[in-house]
Design a protein around this motif. Structure first.
Motif, PDB file in Angstrom:
ATOM      1  N   PRO A 250       0.713  -1.042   0.027  1.00  0.00           N
ATOM      2  CA  PRO A 250      -0.681   0.155  -0.154  1.00  0.00           C
ATOM      3  C   PRO A 250       0.306   0.677  -0.144  1.00  0.00           C
ATOM      4  O   PRO A 250       2.297   1.310   0.577  1.00  0.00           O
ATOM      5  N   ASN A 251       0.915   2.202  -0.820  1.00  0.00           N
ATOM      6  CA  ASN A 251       1.415   3.421  -1.007  1.00  0.00           C
ATOM      7  C   ASN A 251       2.557   3.297  -1.683  1.00  0.00           C
ATOM      8  O   ASN A 251       3.572   4.299  -1.447  1.00  0.00           O
ATOM      9  N   GLY A 252       2.913   2.143  -1.730  1.00  0.00           N
ATOM     10  CA  GLY A 252       4.350   2.148  -2.826  1.00  0.00           C
ATOM     11  C   GLY A 252       4.560   2.727  -3.940  1.00  0.00           C
ATOM     12  O   GLY A 252       3.546   3.289  -4.421  1.00  0.00           O
ATOM     13  N   ILE A 253       5.894   3.207  -4.607  1.00  0.00           N
ATOM     14  CA  ILE A 253       5.748   3.810  -5.874  1.00  0.00           C
ATOM     15  C   ILE A 253       6.686   2.732  -6.698  1.00  0.00           C
ATOM     16  O   ILE A 253       7.211   1.983  -6.586  1.00  0.00           O
ATOM     17  N   ILE A 254       6.390   3.544  -8.051  1.00  0.00           N
ATOM     18  CA  ILE A 254       7.646   2.269  -9.164  1.00  0.00           C
ATOM     19  C   ILE A 254       8.782   3.851  -9.633  1.00  0.00           C
ATOM     20  O   ILE A 254       7.824   4.899  -9.763  1.00  0.00           O
ATOM     21  N   LEU A 255       9.422   3.462 -10.187  1.00  0.00           N
ATOM     22  CA  LEU A 255      10.547   4.355 -10.376  1.00  0.00           C
ATOM     23  C   LEU A 255      11.432   3.915 -12.126  1.00  0.00           C
ATOM     24  O   LEU A 255      11.212   2.494 -12.202  1.00  0.00           O
ATOM     25  N   LEU A 256      11.082   4.262 -12.722  1.00  0.00           N
ATOM     26  CA  LEU A 256      11.135   4.004 -14.150  1.00  0.00           C
ATOM     27  C   LEU A 256      12.279   4.711 -14.728  1.00  0.00           C
ATOM     28  O   LEU A 256      11.556   6.006 -15.178  1.00  0.00           O
ATOM     29  N   GLU A 257      13.270   4.753 -15.344  1.00  0.00           N
ATOM     30  CA  GLU A 257      13.817   5.552 -16.278  1.00  0.00           C
ATOM     31  C   GLU A 257      13.362   4.712 -17.835  1.00  0.00           C
ATOM     32  O   GLU A 257      12.523   4.348 -18.061  1.00  0.00           O
ATOM     33  N   ILE A 258      13.547   6.161 -18.925  1.00  0.00           N
ATOM     34  CA  ILE A 258      12.371   6.342 -20.548  1.00  0.00           C
ATOM     35  C   ILE A 258      13.456   6.945 -21.100  1.00  0.00           C
ATOM     36  O   ILE A 258      14.580   7.402 -21.038  1.00  0.00           O
ATOM     37  N   GLY A 259      13.251   6.820 -22.346  1.00  0.00           N
ATOM     38  CA  GLY A 259      13.868   7.702 -23.155  1.00  0.00           C
ATOM     39  C   GLY A 259      13.414   8.953 -23.065  1.00  0.00           C
ATOM     40  O   GLY A 259      12.407   9.253 -22.701  1.00  0.00           O
ATOM     41  N   TYR A 260      13.875  10.100 -23.794  1.00  0.00           N
ATOM     42  CA  TYR A 260      13.462  11.079 -23.700  1.00  0.00           C
ATOM     43  C   TYR A 260      12.383  11.827 -24.128  1.00  0.00           C
ATOM     44  O   TYR A 260      12.062  12.595 -23.656  1.00  0.00           O
ATOM     45  N   ASP A 261      12.086  10.872 -24.919  1.00  0.00           N
ATOM     46  CA  ASP A 261      10.237  11.588 -25.656  1.00  0.00           C
ATOM     47  C   ASP A 261       9.083   9.999 -25.113  1.00  0.00           C
ATOM     48  O   ASP A 261       8.147  10.340 -26.195  1.00  0.00           O
ATOM     49  N   GLN A 262       9.895   9.964 -24.566  1.00  0.00           N
ATOM     50  CA  GLN A 262       8.255   8.486 -23.891  1.00  0.00           C
ATOM     51  C   GLN A 262       7.849   9.281 -22.769  1.00  0.00           C
ATOM     52  O   GLN A 262       7.143   8.271 -22.375  1.00  0.00           O
ATOM     53  N   GLY A 263       8.143  10.196 -22.147  1.00  0.00           N
ATOM     54  CA  GLY A 263       7.440  10.761 -21.051  1.00  0.00           C
ATOM     55  C   GLY A 263       6.155  10.534 -21.043  1.00  0.00           C
ATOM     56  O   GLY A 263       4.878   9.940 -19.929  1.00  0.00           O
ATOM     57  N   PRO A 264       4.780  11.409 -21.939  1.00  0.00           N
ATOM     58  CA  PRO A 264       3.629  11.357 -22.653  1.00  0.00           C
ATOM     59  C   PRO A 264       3.393   9.842 -22.482  1.00  0.00           C
ATOM     60  O   PRO A 264       2.193   9.657 -22.359  1.00  0.00           O
ATOM     61  N   SER A 265       4.038   9.019 -23.280  1.00  0.00           N
ATOM     62  CA  SER A 265       3.808   7.740 -23.967  1.00  0.00           C
ATOM     63  C   SER A 265       3.598   6.799 -22.301  1.00  0.00           C
ATOM     64  O   SER A 265       2.512   6.237 -21.773  1.00  0.00           O
ATOM     65  N   VAL A 266       4.221   7.227 -21.149  1.00  0.00           N
ATOM     66  CA  VAL A 266       4.500   5.747 -20.130  1.00  0.00           C
ATOM     67  C   VAL A 266       3.899   6.716 -19.152  1.00  0.00           C
ATOM     68  O   VAL A 266       3.410   5.786 -18.584  1.00  0.00           O
ATOM     69  N   THR A 267       3.198   8.375 -19.129  1.00  0.00           N
ATOM     70  CA  THR A 267       2.196   8.826 -18.138  1.00  0.00           C
ATOM     71  C   THR A 267       0.494   8.682 -18.727  1.00  0.00           C
ATOM     72  O   THR A 267       0.756   7.743 -17.781  1.00  0.00           O
ATOM     73  N   ASP A 268       0.779   8.124 -19.500  1.00  0.00           N
ATOM     74  CA  ASP A 268      -0.436   7.342 -20.227  1.00  0.00           C
ATOM     75  C   ASP A 268      -1.026   5.833 -20.077  1.00  0.00           C
ATOM     76  O   ASP A 268      -1.713   5.517 -19.556  1.00  0.00           O
ATOM     77  N   LEU A 269       0.046   5.722 -20.011  1.00  0.00           N
ATOM     78  CA  LEU A 269       0.730   3.863 -19.158  1.00  0.00           C
ATOM     79  C   LEU A 269      -0.220   3.791 -17.606  1.00  0.00           C
ATOM     80  O   LEU A 269      -0.897   2.670 -17.398  1.00  0.00           O
ATOM     81  N   LEU A 270       0.804   4.508 -17.346  1.00  0.00           N
ATOM     82  CA  LEU A 270       0.429   4.364 -15.669  1.00  0.00           C
ATOM     83  C   LEU A 270      -0.699   5.416 -15.313  1.00  0.00           C
ATOM     84  O   LEU A 270      -1.389   4.661 -14.639  1.00  0.00           O
ATOM     85  N   GLU A 271      -1.830   6.376 -16.049  1.00  0.00           N
ATOM     86  CA  GLU A 271      -2.871   6.338 -15.435  1.00  0.00           C
ATOM     87  C   GLU A 271      -3.724   5.234 -15.377  1.00  0.00           C
ATOM     88  O   GLU A 271      -4.509   5.978 -15.253  1.00  0.00           O
ATOM     89  N   ARG A 272      -4.096   4.643 -17.086  1.00  0.00           N
ATOM     90  CA  ARG A 272      -4.676   3.588 -17.256  1.00  0.00           C
ATOM     91  C   ARG A 272      -4.956   3.059 -16.448  1.00  0.00           C
ATOM     92  O   ARG A 272      -5.642   2.148 -15.610  1.00  0.00           O
ATOM     93  N   ARG A 273      -3.528   2.620 -15.455  1.00  0.00           N
ATOM     94  CA  ARG A 273      -3.267   1.418 -14.160  1.00  0.00           C
ATOM     95  C   ARG A 273      -3.788   1.457 -13.005  1.00  0.00           C
ATOM     96  O   ARG A 273      -3.649   1.662 -12.136  1.00  0.00           O
TER      97      ARG A 273
END
Length: 297
Positions: A250-273
């Motif tokens: 509970p209240n755990g976090i996830i930390l992910l390295e991303i490519g320079y242009d992947q911020g919006p795409s990975v954010t969308d994946l996180l929001e969907r989950r």
């Protein structure tokens, strides 16, 4: 005309090269070959061949190196000029103030990945007995760096490659955290049964199209499995984000390295989950490089 290194006499002053002039010789060779950091690479290779520290290199710069040093330097120089990364020649990489063994079986940890360490340590401040999960651990640099800073934390490191896990085990032993880091072979979560305060990963995120344009120094020496992220570069993120909630406390976090242009795409994946408190951090070049998100069941 400059006499090539392998054609010089291998005995003291007859070679005409002191330690300093040997370093300058290599620097010139690397510059002419288009090596990105010629002076740094030359210094590191001379230090490795002579066994001198940076300070000792300055103090002993006018000394003539022994004959055996020339053979070692010639081998190092030829390998570097052939495109072999400096990390692979030396057999190690400095990361978060510590030295980690690297081989062709693991991706050398990059400075930008230190963002994951800093974010994890900030989140763990004040917690006791925290548990972290490092997915696709490679050399183990991420998990080991955190455990060396958090003396009562426990870690699990996962990788598909048994050869990579062997390197991670060596690095864990070298940094005295082997008793607190368990390593398991598997694809992402398939070997995981526990719950964690933090899940971290620097997954492969280079698209299939971009892979074709990477420098030979990367594609020829870094493991393909640690680079290739599929057609859209998001294959690993989809797998990790889809499954992470069932392994987070509970209240755990996830930390992910991303490519320079992947911020919006990975954010969308996180929001969907249904992840929340999603933030993106930039590296020293100002590029998006890490995403942090919380999961509140």
């Amino acid at each position: 005309m400059t006499v090539p290194l392998d054609q010089r006499p291998h005995s003291g002053p007859y070679s005409g090269l002191t330690v300093n002039s040997l370093k300058r010789f290599l620097t010139t060779q690397f510059q002419e070959a288009g090596v990105e950091t010629p002076d740094l690479d030359a210094r590191l290779l001379v230090m490795a061949a002579t066994g001198l520290t940076h300070t000792e290199l300055i103090i002993s710069g006018r000394d003539f190196p022994p004959a055996a040093t020339f053979d070692i330097i010639a081998d190092y120089a030829n390998r570097r000029l052939a495109g072999e990364p400096i990390d692979h020649i030396l057999g190690y990489r400095e990361f978060y103030g510590r030295r980690f063994k690297v081989t062709k079986d693991v991706l050398s940890p990059r400075p930008e990945t230190e963002l994951l360490i800093e974010a994890a340590l900030e989140n763990l401040r004040g917690k006791t007995g925290a548990k972290i999960l490092d997915l696709g651990t490679g050399s183990g640099a991420i998990a080991i760096s955190i455990l060396t800073e958090e003396n009562d934390a426990q870690g699990l490191a996962i990788d598909m490659s048994g050869a990579a896990l062997d390197i991670a085990k060596e690095n864990a032993a070298q940094h005295n955290v082997a008793d607190r880091l368990k390593v398991l072979q598997g694809s992402w979560f398939e070997a995981v049964t526990e719950h964690f305060d933090i899940i971290l990963s620097n997954p492969p995120y280079i698209t299939d199209a971009a892979m074709k344009h990477l420098a030979p120094e990367v594609t020829g020496f870094d493991p393909d499995i640690a680079l290739r992220g599929g057609a859209d570069g998001l294959a690993a993120y989809k797998e990790i984000i889809s499954n992470a909630p069932q392994y987070l406390k509970p209240n755990g976090i996830i930390l992910l390295e991303i490519g320079y242009d992947q911020g919006p795409s990975v954010t969308d994946l996180l929001e969907r989950r249904n992840f929340s408190d999603i933030t993106t951090s930039q590296d020293l070049s100002g590029h998006d490089r890490m995403i942090k998100a919380a999961y509140k069941a």
